[in-house]
Scaffold this active site. Structure first.
Site, PDB file in Angstrom:
ATOM      1  N   GLY A   1     -83.251  99.050 -61.232  1.00  0.00           N
ATOM      2  CA  GLY A   1     -82.102  99.347 -62.107  1.00  0.00           C
ATOM      3  C   GLY A   1     -82.357  98.796 -63.500  1.00  0.00           C
ATOM      4  O   GLY A   1     -81.434  98.345 -64.188  1.00  0.00           O
TER       5      GLY A   1
ATOM      6  N   TYR B   1     -66.123 101.082 -55.797  1.00  0.00           N
ATOM      7  CA  TYR B   1     -67.074 100.091 -56.308  1.00  0.00           C
ATOM      8  C   TYR B   1     -66.763  98.712 -55.697  1.00  0.00           C
ATOM      9  O   TYR B   1     -67.662  98.038 -55.180  1.00  0.00           O
ATOM     10  CB  TYR B   1     -66.948 100.057 -57.829  1.00  0.00           C
ATOM     11  CG  TYR B   1     -67.710  98.968 -58.540  1.00  0.00           C
ATOM     12  CD1 TYR B   1     -69.097  98.937 -58.549  1.00  0.00           C
ATOM     13  CD2 TYR B   1     -67.029  97.974 -59.249  1.00  0.00           C
ATOM     14  CE1 TYR B   1     -69.784  97.943 -59.239  1.00  0.00           C
ATOM     15  CE2 TYR B   1     -67.703  96.992 -59.944  1.00  0.00           C
ATOM     16  CZ  TYR B   1     -69.085  96.980 -59.936  1.00  0.00           C
ATOM     17  OH  TYR B   1     -69.760  96.001 -60.618  1.00  0.00           O
TER      18      TYR B   1
ATOM     19  N   ILE C   1     -84.406 105.300 -61.936  1.00  0.00           N
ATOM     20  CA  ILE C   1     -84.626 106.747 -61.860  1.00  0.00           C
ATOM     21  C   ILE C   1     -84.675 107.351 -63.271  1.00  0.00           C
ATOM     22  O   ILE C   1     -85.002 108.509 -63.444  1.00  0.00           O
ATOM     23  CB  ILE C   1     -83.555 107.483 -61.008  1.00  0.00           C
ATOM     24  CG1 ILE C   1     -82.145 107.067 -61.423  1.00  0.00           C
ATOM     25  CG2 ILE C   1     -83.785 107.272 -59.525  1.00  0.00           C
ATOM     26  CD1 ILE C   1     -81.058 107.946 -60.815  1.00  0.00           C
TER      27      ILE C   1
ATOM     28  N   GLN D   1     -77.261  98.398 -68.170  1.00  0.00           N
ATOM     29  CA  GLN D   1     -76.800  97.385 -69.142  1.00  0.00           C
ATOM     30  C   GLN D   1     -77.368  96.004 -68.817  1.00  0.00           C
ATOM     31  O   GLN D   1     -77.936  95.326 -69.663  1.00  0.00           O
ATOM     32  CB  GLN D   1     -75.264  97.322 -69.135  1.00  0.00           C
ATOM     33  CG  GLN D   1     -74.702  96.348 -70.154  1.00  0.00           C
ATOM     34  CD  GLN D   1     -73.274  95.884 -69.851  1.00  0.00           C
ATOM     35  OE1 GLN D   1     -72.773  96.060 -68.741  1.00  0.00           O
ATOM     36  NE2 GLN D   1     -72.625  95.313 -70.835  1.00  0.00           N
ATOM     37  N   LEU D   2     -77.209  95.585 -67.569  1.00  0.00           N
ATOM     38  CA  LEU D   2     -77.716  94.271 -67.166  1.00  0.00           C
ATOM     39  C   LEU D   2     -79.227  94.309 -66.984  1.00  0.00           C
ATOM     40  O   LEU D   2     -79.930  93.340 -67.284  1.00  0.00           O
ATOM     41  CB  LEU D   2     -77.017  93.846 -65.859  1.00  0.00           C
ATOM     42  CG  LEU D   2     -77.441  92.531 -65.245  1.00  0.00           C
ATOM     43  CD1 LEU D   2     -77.223  91.362 -66.208  1.00  0.00           C
ATOM     44  CD2 LEU D   2     -76.677  92.276 -63.943  1.00  0.00           C
TER      45      LEU D   2
HETATM   46  C1  AKB Z   1     -66.768  97.292 -64.203  1.00  0.00           C
HETATM   47  O1  AKB Z   1     -65.918  97.255 -65.104  1.00  0.00           O
HETATM   48  O2  AKB Z   1     -66.794  98.152 -63.312  1.00  0.00           O
HETATM   49  C2  AKB Z   1     -67.812  96.204 -64.180  1.00  0.00           C
HETATM   50  C3  AKB Z   1     -67.404  95.060 -63.312  1.00  0.00           C
HETATM   51  C4  AKB Z   1     -66.297  94.183 -63.712  1.00  0.00           C
HETATM   52  O3  AKB Z   1     -67.995  94.834 -62.303  1.00  0.00           O
HETATM   53  N1  AKB Z   1     -68.072  95.747 -65.493  1.00  0.00           N
END
Ligand code: AKB
Length: 319
Positions: free
Chosen positions: A8, A142, A35, A12-13
């Protein structure tokens, strides 16, 4: 010399971690994969491997052949994009982690870093100074994937002795790379728009406070966690990590200290609902006690650094 792989690396990170690891380990000891090709010449000085982290065969082959000591597995779909593509988010976030954990179980890598997030918390979690062992109550795909990932990490550690370490990042803010698909992304965009002397339209409400962290603190903390002796790592799900907490109106005010004419308007979208489920602040006592975590950069200094750095960049960075 220790060998490292960053999965990855174009994110960003990822870009920031690669730059820090190149400085720490030496460019030739850091391989990078994604990718898509990272849009950063310095990052691309490392050997680039085109690898889909959800492809078990590709991950196994890369890790078996690469003989890496440490893998930083940073590939993920973030909160806002994840809500638009829930199954794709779950597949990417979970499958890729399991591939790396399985490879470690086979003995092909010694240590893994995998990021979790404040997204593991939710409406039933305490809103302020959330303790390490607070109730996890994720409401986004997420967040659910991060919660499940935390328990998979602990499972592989306890059952197979895999040395996998993790932190729950707050929103990350840096000037060397741009975020994508997150709920906290406004806190990066705002500096770029301020730099172009335009009014910033914020997708969160003025008073929506969230935990945030300057990127250099996040990268340094991650390297410190990975350098700590294994016996110090008592949390094998993921450590809370805290630096600063602010709302859009507060970051706007800190920008006005440098640019008195800076304007912001608030047009909340679907990310507002996500932000409201996350806490305003977390307690990182466990990280401080176990491996000496301490943030260094707070909002006024971050604003100063961000505005100076972005002023020196080409305007195309925010496309
Ligand atoms: C997001 O906003 O989805 C991320 C997080 C806080 O994990 N930056």
């Amino acid at each position: 010399m220790a060998r490292t792989l960053v999965i990855g690396a174009a994110g960003q990170l990822g870009i920031e971690m690669v730059l820090a690891l190149q400085a720490q380990e030496g460019i030739t000891n850091v391989d990078i994969s994604d990718i898509r090709v990272p849009d950063n010449d310095a990052v691309m000085k490392s050997r680039f491997l085109h690898m889909d982290a959800t492809d078990e065969g590709a991950v196994f082959k890369t890790l078996e052949e690469g003989k890496y000591d440490t893998v930083y597995h940073l590939a993920a779909m973030l909160s806002a994009t994840g809500e638009k593509k829930p199954i794709a988010a779950w597949d990417l976030n979970m499958r890729s982690l399991l591939n790396v954990l399985e490879a470690a179980k086979e003995g092909w890598v010694k240590r893994i870093f995998w990021p979790s997030s404040i997204a593991v918390f939710g409406p039933k979690t305490t809103r302020k100074s959330v303790p390490q062992n607070a109730l996890l109550d994720p409401t986004t795909v997420y967040g659910i994937s991060k919660q499940a990932g935390e328990y998979w990490c602990r499972y592989y550690h306890e059952k197979y002795g895999v040395d996998v370490r993790s932190v729950r990042y707050p929103g990350l803010i840096g000037h060397r790379s741009l975020p994508g698909g997150g709920t906290t992304d406004y806190a990066v965009e705002i500096y770029h728009v301020a730099n172009s002397r335009k009014c910033y339209t914020c997708f969160l409400k003025a008073d929506t406070a969230l935990p945030m962290m300057y990127m250099d603190d996040a990268v340094r903390g991650t390297l410190e966690l990975m350098a700590a002796p294994a016996e110090h790592i008592r949390v094998r799900t993921s450590y809370n990590l805290s630096a600063m907490n602010f709302a859009p109106s507060e970051i706007a005010e800190s920008i006005r200290q440098h640019m008195p004419d800076f304007e912001i308007e608030y047009v909340p979208d679907e990310r507002q609902a996500i932000a409201l489920t996350w806490p305003e602040s977390v307690s990182d006592d466990a990280a401080r006690a176990d491996w000496g975590w301490k943030p260094r950069i707070l909002l006024p200094e971050m604003t100063h650094i961000m505005l100076e750095a972005i002023a020196d960049q080409s305007p195309e960075v925010l496309n």
